[in-house]
Motif scaffolding. Structure first.
Motif, PDB file in Angstrom:
ATOM      1  N   GLY A  34      -1.050 -70.945  57.533  1.00 19.21           N
ATOM      2  CA  GLY A  34      -1.014 -69.507  57.704  1.00 19.21           C
ATOM      3  C   GLY A  34       0.359 -68.950  57.403  1.00 19.21           C
ATOM      4  O   GLY A  34       1.351 -69.685  57.317  1.00 19.21           O
ATOM      5  N   ILE A  35       0.402 -67.641  57.221  1.00 20.95           N
ATOM      6  CA  ILE A  35       1.670 -66.944  57.015  1.00 20.95           C
ATOM      7  C   ILE A  35       1.646 -65.691  57.869  1.00 20.95           C
ATOM      8  O   ILE A  35       0.594 -65.065  58.056  1.00 20.95           O
ATOM      9  CB  ILE A  35       1.892 -66.602  55.526  1.00 20.95           C
ATOM     10  CG1 ILE A  35       3.274 -65.955  55.324  1.00 20.95           C
ATOM     11  CG2 ILE A  35       0.780 -65.699  54.977  1.00 20.95           C
ATOM     12  CD1 ILE A  35       3.711 -65.920  53.874  1.00 20.95           C
ATOM     13  N   THR A  36       2.787 -65.357  58.412  1.00 25.21           N
ATOM     14  CA  THR A  36       2.866 -64.208  59.303  1.00 25.21           C
ATOM     15  C   THR A  36       4.059 -63.342  58.935  1.00 25.21           C
ATOM     16  O   THR A  36       5.075 -63.846  58.430  1.00 25.21           O
ATOM     17  CB  THR A  36       2.981 -64.649  60.773  1.00 25.21           C
ATOM     18  OG1 THR A  36       3.035 -63.502  61.610  1.00 25.21           O
ATOM     19  CG2 THR A  36       4.221 -65.495  61.008  1.00 25.21           C
ATOM     20  N   ALA A  37       3.912 -62.026  59.151  1.00 21.40           N
ATOM     21  CA  ALA A  37       5.007 -61.093  58.871  1.00 21.40           C
ATOM     22  C   ALA A  37       4.765 -59.821  59.656  1.00 21.40           C
ATOM     23  O   ALA A  37       3.640 -59.539  60.093  1.00 21.40           O
ATOM     24  CB  ALA A  37       5.094 -60.787  57.385  1.00 21.40           C
ATOM     25  N   ARG A  38       5.837 -59.051  59.856  1.00 20.07           N
ATOM     26  CA  ARG A  38       5.714 -57.790  60.584  1.00 20.07           C
ATOM     27  C   ARG A  38       4.809 -56.824  59.837  1.00 20.07           C
ATOM     28  O   ARG A  38       4.045 -56.071  60.422  1.00 20.07           O
ATOM     29  CB  ARG A  38       7.091 -57.164  60.783  1.00 20.07           C
ATOM     30  CG  ARG A  38       8.047 -58.002  61.606  1.00 20.07           C
ATOM     31  CD  ARG A  38       7.561 -58.169  63.041  1.00 20.07           C
ATOM     32  NE  ARG A  38       8.557 -58.835  63.873  1.00 20.07           N
ATOM     33  CZ  ARG A  38       8.328 -59.267  65.101  1.00 20.07           C
ATOM     34  NH1 ARG A  38       7.133 -59.127  65.630  1.00 20.07           N
ATOM     35  NH2 ARG A  38       9.289 -59.857  65.786  1.00 20.07           N
ATOM     36  N   THR A  39       4.917 -56.800  58.503  1.00 16.64           N
ATOM     37  CA  THR A  39       4.056 -55.956  57.679  1.00 16.64           C
ATOM     38  C   THR A  39       3.501 -56.804  56.543  1.00 16.64           C
ATOM     39  O   THR A  39       3.978 -57.906  56.283  1.00 16.64           O
ATOM     40  CB  THR A  39       4.829 -54.764  57.083  1.00 16.64           C
ATOM     41  OG1 THR A  39       5.770 -55.257  56.111  1.00 16.64           O
ATOM     42  CG2 THR A  39       5.569 -53.997  58.160  1.00 16.64           C
TER      43      THR A  39
END
Length: 290
Positions: A34-39
């Protein structure tokens, strides 16, 4: 963990660095969970590098064997503190910032994480072009001795070359890279603007071989590679340069004067410029000089 020592990897940060390094690890056989970011403003670019990889919540990244934190320097510390409750003992937590060593990961280490600081010494575009640029690139490695083999393996799976940097030397290391690369861009951009005023569209063609040779010579010889009016003590030429550059752009003339002063100091210290000649050059750099 997957078979044959392959890892489940989650990427925290969807900027130019994280997705590229994730793609390199994926190519080496690891699974990107998975990948995560604020936007998700960069969703299209990220999905081009990591197709079919789901977007996840930040805390969920720590379900993976390796959490790769690829966020800006000033964001990293608060982020680690915020996400530390999600850390699992024995998992790898890696950050890619140049400035920080292991101290910024201490909240994760206190919860049993195995921490590494791995900074690729290159400029990222955030596209697949970077995968080729990674090959042979240097990566600053700061890690506890027991994890050195792990760090070495990860870096080599990126196709890069590990370079050990002591924890206390990270800030100096990063300052050297930023000063050399970022300020070089500014210097070259100013030179291009001035050259375009003289030769128009041929500016890049005129500057490219000169700048490439100057960079190669400077990396090989240091101060001995200095050429031009400062190295010769041609104070009159320096004065003319400042006059014409000042007419084009005051900021460029200011940069020229500052760097010429440093060049004169270093040339004198290296014995390449006599004190008299150096003083003559410096006199032309003083505000109000004739």
């Amino acid at each position: 963990m997957n078979s044959a020592g392959r890892l489940d990897v989650a990427v925290v940060g969807a900027g130019r660095v994280g997705p590229v390094l994730g793609a390199a690890l994926r190519a080496a056989g690891h699974r990107i969970t998975g990948i995560t970011a604020r936007t998700r403003q960069a969703a299209e670019r990220v999905e081009a590098l990591l197709p079919d990889v789901p977007w996840i919540e930040p805390g969920d990244a720590f379900a993976a064997d390796l959490a790769l934190l690829a966020v800006p320097d000033d964001v990293l510390g608060p982020l680690v503190t915020e996400l530390a409750p999600n850390v699992r003992a024995g998992q790898l937590v890696v950050h890619t910032c140049g400035l920080h060593g292991l101290g910024v990961l201490e909240p994760a280490a206190q919860r049993g994480a195995l921490t590494l600081a791995l900074h690729p010494a290159m400029t990222f575009t955030g596209t697949s072009l970077d995968l080729q640029r990674l090959l042979g690139a240097a990566v600053a490695v700061t890690t506890p001795p027991v994890l050195a083999p792990v760090a070495d393996a990860l870096v080599r799976e990126w196709g890069a070359t590990p370079v050990v940097v002591a924890d206390g030397d990270r800030a100096t290391y990063h300052a050297a890279l930023a000063h050399g690369s970022n300020h070089l861009v500014t210097l070259v951009a100013q030179a291009l603007d001035a050259a375009r005023a003289a030769v128009g569209e041929d500016a890049e063609r005129v500057l490219r071989p000169l700048l490439q040779a100057a960079l190669d010579n400077a990396l090989r010889e240091g101060d001995a590679a200095l050429t031009g009016p400062v190295a010769r003590g041609d104070a009159g030429t320096v004065a003319t340069h400042l006059r014409v550059l000042g007419a084009l752009d005051v900021a460029t003339a200011t940069t020229y004067a500052q760097l010429a002063g440093v060049a004169a100091d270093r040339a004198q210290a290296a014995g390449r410029l006599t004190p008299t000649a150096a003083d003559a050059v410096r006199a032309e750099l003083t505000p109000g000089a004739p």
